[in-house]
Design an enzyme around this catalytic site. Sequence first.
Site, mmCIF file in Angstrom:
data_model
loop_
_atom_site.group_PDB
_atom_site.id
_atom_site.type_symbol
_atom_site.label_atom_id
_atom_site.label_comp_id
_atom_site.label_asym_id
_atom_site.label_seq_id
_atom_site.Cartn_x
_atom_site.Cartn_y
_atom_site.Cartn_z
ATOM 1 N N SER A 35 35.187 -11.369 -16.524
ATOM 2 C CA SER A 35 35.448 -12.740 -16.063
ATOM 3 C C SER A 35 36.182 -12.778 -14.725
ATOM 4 C CB SER A 35 36.330 -13.482 -17.069
ATOM 5 O OG SER A 35 35.694 -13.585 -18.299
ATOM 6 N N HIS A 66 30.553 -15.637 -15.050
ATOM 7 C CA HIS A 66 29.664 -14.506 -15.359
ATOM 8 C C HIS A 66 28.289 -14.797 -14.775
ATOM 9 C CE1 HIS A 66 32.269 -12.236 -18.120
ATOM 10 N NE2 HIS A 66 32.821 -13.417 -18.303
ATOM 11 N N HIS A 88 29.406 -12.330 -24.569
ATOM 12 C CA HIS A 88 30.454 -12.119 -25.571
ATOM 13 C C HIS A 88 29.951 -12.526 -26.946
ATOM 14 C CE1 HIS A 88 32.268 -13.062 -21.658
ATOM 15 N NE2 HIS A 88 33.271 -12.273 -21.996
ATOM 16 N N TYR A 90 31.520 -14.468 -28.912
ATOM 17 C CA TYR A 90 31.802 -15.891 -29.168
ATOM 18 C C TYR A 90 30.712 -16.817 -28.633
ATOM 19 C CZ TYR A 90 33.633 -16.046 -24.344
ATOM 20 O OH TYR A 90 33.756 -15.950 -22.994
ATOM 21 N N GLU A 91 29.862 -16.304 -27.743
ATOM 22 C CA GLU A 91 28.777 -17.144 -27.224
ATOM 23 C C GLU A 91 27.662 -17.313 -28.263
ATOM 24 O OE1 GLU A 91 27.777 -16.318 -22.887
ATOM 25 O OE2 GLU A 91 29.167 -14.670 -23.311
ATOM 26 N N ALA A 118 38.968 -9.402 -17.976
ATOM 27 C CA ALA A 118 40.186 -10.179 -17.745
ATOM 28 C C ALA A 118 40.900 -10.210 -19.092
ATOM 29 C CB ALA A 118 39.828 -11.583 -17.307
ATOM 30 N N MET A 219 38.555 -10.749 -25.219
ATOM 31 C CA MET A 219 37.466 -11.110 -26.134
ATOM 32 C C MET A 219 36.203 -10.302 -25.845
ATOM 33 S SD MET A 219 37.940 -15.215 -25.791
ATOM 34 C CE MET A 219 39.570 -15.982 -25.823
ATOM 35 N N SER A 220 36.367 -9.124 -25.292
ATOM 36 C CA SER A 220 35.166 -8.356 -24.920
ATOM 37 C C SER A 220 35.416 -6.861 -25.040
ATOM 38 C CB SER A 220 34.772 -8.700 -23.474
ATOM 39 O OG SER A 220 35.739 -8.203 -22.574
ATOM 40 N N ASN A 243 46.705 -13.600 -17.093
ATOM 41 C CA ASN A 243 47.726 -14.566 -17.541
ATOM 42 C C ASN A 243 48.666 -13.838 -18.483
ATOM 43 O OD1 ASN A 243 45.158 -14.643 -19.286
ATOM 44 N ND2 ASN A 243 46.710 -15.485 -20.669
ATOM 45 N N HIS A 257 41.033 -21.276 -19.157
ATOM 46 C CA HIS A 257 39.990 -20.438 -18.542
ATOM 47 C C HIS A 257 40.074 -20.527 -17.017
ATOM 48 C CE1 HIS A 257 36.398 -18.059 -18.344
ATOM 49 N NE2 HIS A 257 35.659 -19.009 -17.808
#
Length: 290
Positions: A35, A66, A88, A90-91, A118, A219-220, A243, A257
Site C-alpha cells: 500500500s 494498489h 488481500h 479481506y477483498e 505498509a 493485513m498482508s 502509522n 487508510h
Amino acid sequence: MNEITSFTLNDYKASADVIRTRTRHRPSIGLVLGSGLNSLASQVQEAEVIPYAEIPHFPTPTVEGHTGRLVIGRLAGAEVMVMQGRVHYYEGYSPQQVTYPIRVMQFLGVELLIVTNAAGGVNPSFHAGELMLIKDHLNLIGMGGLSPLRGPNNPALGPRFLDMSQAYDRSLRQLARRVARELQITLHEGVYACLAGPAFETPAEIRFLRLIGADAVGMSTVFEVTVARHGGMRVLGLSGISNIAVDDPDTEASTTHEEVLEAGNVVAPQLARLIIGILARLPHGTGGRP
Ligand code: HPA
C-alpha cells in the site's frame, strides 16, 4: 469464508506463458509492492508492463493505493518482476487467489522474493515513516485455520509440511542491515503480525499483539511468504511503518487508510533506496544469493 480455490499446474503454466511472451526479461527476483509503496516500479529500466487483468487467473486489486500491474525489467542491474500492488484476503479473495501470482513467479524461475507492506507500528519505539526489516511473522489468520497450502498438496510445487523456521532469510537480513547502515537509513527489525482486517485493530488488540511479541501489524504478506517458501524461494520482507497503532481508547488518536497512503509517500523513497542498494550488492543471475 474458508473455501479452497483449486488451481492446476496448467493454470500457473498458462499465466507464466502469457508473461513470458510479453517480456524479453527472465527475472529471478520478484518484488511485491504494498500500500502506497508503488513508486519503486517507476525506476525499473527497460520496463515491460502487463496489467494483471491481462494475465489469466491473476486477481485484480480493488483498493486504492494498489495499481495492479506487473512491471518487468532491470533495477540496479538485476532483472526483476515487480508486482505494483497486491490483493488481500479481506477483498474477498481466497488464500490461493491471494498467492496465485507467487506461484506464477515460481513457474517463471523466481528464486528470491522481496515483499513489502505498509504496517502499523506496535513497538512503542517505532515512528511513522520508518522502515522495519521483517525478522519473523505471527500468522494470526493462519492460526485461525486459513492457509494457501490447505487442501491436497502437489509435491511438484513443494512439501506437504513446510518448515517455517527461517521464513525470512538470515543472510538477506544481514545484507539489508548492512546496506541500511551504509545508506544511513533507519531500519528496525521485528516481528510482523498479520490479521485478516479490513477493520483496523482495537486498542485492546494492539496491547495483545505487543504482549505476544509483535512489533508491527498489517493485513498482508504472510500468505505470500508461505507460498514463496513452499516453492523454495528465499524471502526478504520490509515493512513501511505508516502509522502508530492506537493502544489506548482514551485518546483522540485514530487510524485511517488516507494516513497509511500518505505515510507511503514518506516511506517509499527510503524503501526504494534500500531495495536498490540491496539489489546492487547481490550477484546477478544467481537468484541473488549473497
Ligand atoms: N493495522 C493494520 N494494518 C495496517 C495498519 C494498521 O495499523 N497500518 C497499515 N496497515
